[in-house]
Each structure stands twice: as structure tokens, then as C-alpha cells.
Design an enzyme around this catalytic site. Structure first.
Site, PDB file in Angstrom:
ATOM      1  N   SER A  66     145.008 -14.068 100.910  1.00  0.00           N
ATOM      2  CA  SER A  66     144.361 -15.025 101.767  1.00  0.00           C
ATOM      3  C   SER A  66     143.109 -15.478 101.197  1.00  0.00           C
ATOM      4  O   SER A  66     142.606 -14.744 100.725  1.00  0.00           O
ATOM      5  CB  SER A  66     144.094 -14.323 103.164  1.00  0.00           C
TER       6      SER A  66
ATOM      7  N   TYR B 133     140.934  -7.278 107.888  1.00  0.00           N
ATOM      8  CA  TYR B 133     141.828  -8.086 107.172  1.00  0.00           C
ATOM      9  C   TYR B 133     141.535  -8.707 105.789  1.00  0.00           C
ATOM     10  O   TYR B 133     142.118  -8.703 104.712  1.00  0.00           O
ATOM     11  CB  TYR B 133     142.813  -9.183 107.981  1.00  0.00           C
TER      12      TYR B 133
END
Length: 273
Positions: free
Chosen positions: A136, A191
Site C-alpha cells: 500500500s 496498517y
């Protein structure tokens, strides 16, 4: 021969389907045995007989060991690994920290431990092994507001031990309630750190295998409509899967390693070191 983790739904499932359409034999893995079996059965009903399912929880080292033993016994060699399995406990628009240890254990350590265990099985004598870690842009180093941490992870001499120490420091800061003032990423912090560590691991692994017929890259599929985004996004899981298939099947003369590929809009990607 390909392995795709976290593949009973979403991007992982579509990657499996895409690779099967292209004629590969694929092992679909999922941490939920029932859902994984249903997913693989649905593909067989669609005519794809080269799909195999095995239960795999990448956050559990014993599960990784069992999977690798089964794979070695049944297939012996590997060409492509897509580390797609990941978790997040934030909804779109939220920014809380929940179960950071689980997120780190799954998104970073899970991919790392599985990759390390499978490395001896890559068929590098006759082809180039390909590892693609689904990551990501939240894990980009420019998200780090702490210059010391950023300098460590940017170093060309970065080691696995330093990555692990950085992750441990983050978890300690979370437990103390000091992670915000200590300069960790502001959005989806746990995350983001898990993907930051995964990106760093990928760079170190790529450097270790430079010139040894193993390509290691990361790919951010962008804002994709999956369960992790609550069905929101700018493009579909099928579109993300098509790009992933392209990246892992590049001809040897076009392969790179140690790159971070990022989808900036459907059907358009850019790469960064």
C-alpha cells in the site's frame, strides 16, 4: 506454478482466476478453510481444473510450516508467489488502532515467514522466480514524520534485524500511547507500519538475490472495491488482478527487482525504487 495467499475473495481470488485463465497451475490459500474450499470449488465448476486449495493462516508459523511441507510433497517447485493475505480493522474514514499485533503479525511477519520458507523451492535454475508482495502507498516512507526512523529504513545497508526492531519500537510506542508524538504515520497507523515493513523487507530481499534469478517487488493496487474498503473504490478487484498478473508474468528481459509499483488510476501504474 503459482501460490496466492488470502485468495478466497477479493483481489486474491481474481488473481487466482486470472492466472488460471493464462494456463498456470495455482494454489489458492485462505485462513478460513470453508471459504477457501468454496472458492476453489467454484473455480473448478467454471472449468479450471488446475486450481488447488490448502488452508493457510500466515499469522500462524505452524500453519506456514504445514503448508510448505504439503507444497513440497505435492509440487516440489515454485515459480510465482503473490503475498496478498492482509488484515485491517479500520473502515474507510476511520483512524483508530485495533489489534496492532495481529496486523503486524499477518501483514508483515506472515508474508516474511512464508516467503523465507518457500525460497528454497523456487525454480531458479530454469526460470526467474517471481515474488510480488501486495502492499500500500500508506506504507511509503514519506508517511514517517520521524526523521531518525525514516533514515534507518531508507538506508542501503538496511537489515532484517533493523526492520524487526523498527516494528517492535512501533508496538511499544502504541502500548505507551506515544506513537503519535513519536512520528509514526498518521493514517491507519498500524496498517501503514505493517506495509512499510513489508516494503522494506522486499527491498532487502531483492538486494540479497540480485543477479540470482529471483525478482522481488511490491505493488499497491490503489483504492480497490473489496471487503477491506467496504466495497468503496475507484476500480474493481478484477482490474487490480489483471495488473498483478501482468507484473508476475513479465518476460525475463523486462523483469525488475526491488521496485514498488503503484496504481495511480485504472490500467496505469508507475514504479518507484
Amino acid at each position: 506454478m503459482a501460490v496466492v495467499t488470502g485468495a478466497n475473495k477479493g483481489i486474491g481470488f481474481e488473481v487466482v482466476k486470472m492466472l488460471l485463465k493464462l494456463g498456470l497451475t495455482v494454489v489458492l490459500t485462505a485462513r478460513n478453510a470453508k471459504n477457501g474450499s468454496i472458492a476453489s470449488d467454484s473455480l473448478r465448476r467454471d472449468g479450471f481444473q488446475n486450481v488447488h486449495f490448502f488452508w493457510l493462516d500466515v499469522s500462524d508459523p505452524s500453519s506456514i510450516s504445514a503448508f510448505v511441507s504439503w507444497f513440497r510433497l505435492n509440487f516440489g517447485v515454485l515459480d510465482i508467489l503473490v503475498n496478498n493475505a492482509a488484515v485491517s480493522f479500520n473502515a474507510v474514514g476511520e483512524n483508530s488502532i485495533r489489534e496492532p499485533e495481529t496486523i503486524i503479525k499477518t501483514n508483515y511477519y506472515g508474508a516474511k515467514l512464508l516467503t523465507d520458507a518457500l525460497l528454497p523451492l523456487f525454480r531458479r535454475s530454469v526460470s526467474v522466480g517471481r515474488i510480488l508482495n501486495i502492499s500500500s502507498r500508506l506504507g511509503a516512507l514519506n508517511k514517517l514524520r520521524n526523521p531518525s526512523l525514516r533514515q534507518t529504513l531508507e538506508s542501503e545497508e538496511l537489515t532484517y534485524e533493523q526492520i524487526d526492531a523498527t516494528v517492535t519500537q512501533f508496538l511499544e510506542d502504541v502500548s505507551k500511547g506515544t506513537y503519535e508524538k513519536n512520528g509514526w504515520p498518521e493514517n491507519w497507523s498500524d496498517y501503514a507500519v505493517s506495509k512499510m515493513a513489508l516494503n522494506a523487507y522486499s527491498r532487502v530481499l531483492a538486494r540479497r538475490y540480485d543477479g540470482k534469478k529471483l525478482s522481488v517487488n511490491c505493488y499497491c493496487p490503489g483504492f480497490t472495491r473489496t471487503s477491506m474498503t467496504g466495497g468503496q473504490g475507484t476500480h474493481t478487484a478484477e482490474e487490480a488482478a489483471a495488473t498483478i498478473a501482468t507484473l508476475v508474468l513479465l518476460p525475463p528481459d523486462k523483469l525488475t527487482s526491488g521496485k514498488f509499483f503503484m496504481c495511480v488510476e485504472p490500467n496505469r501504474i508507475i514504479s518507484r525504487l
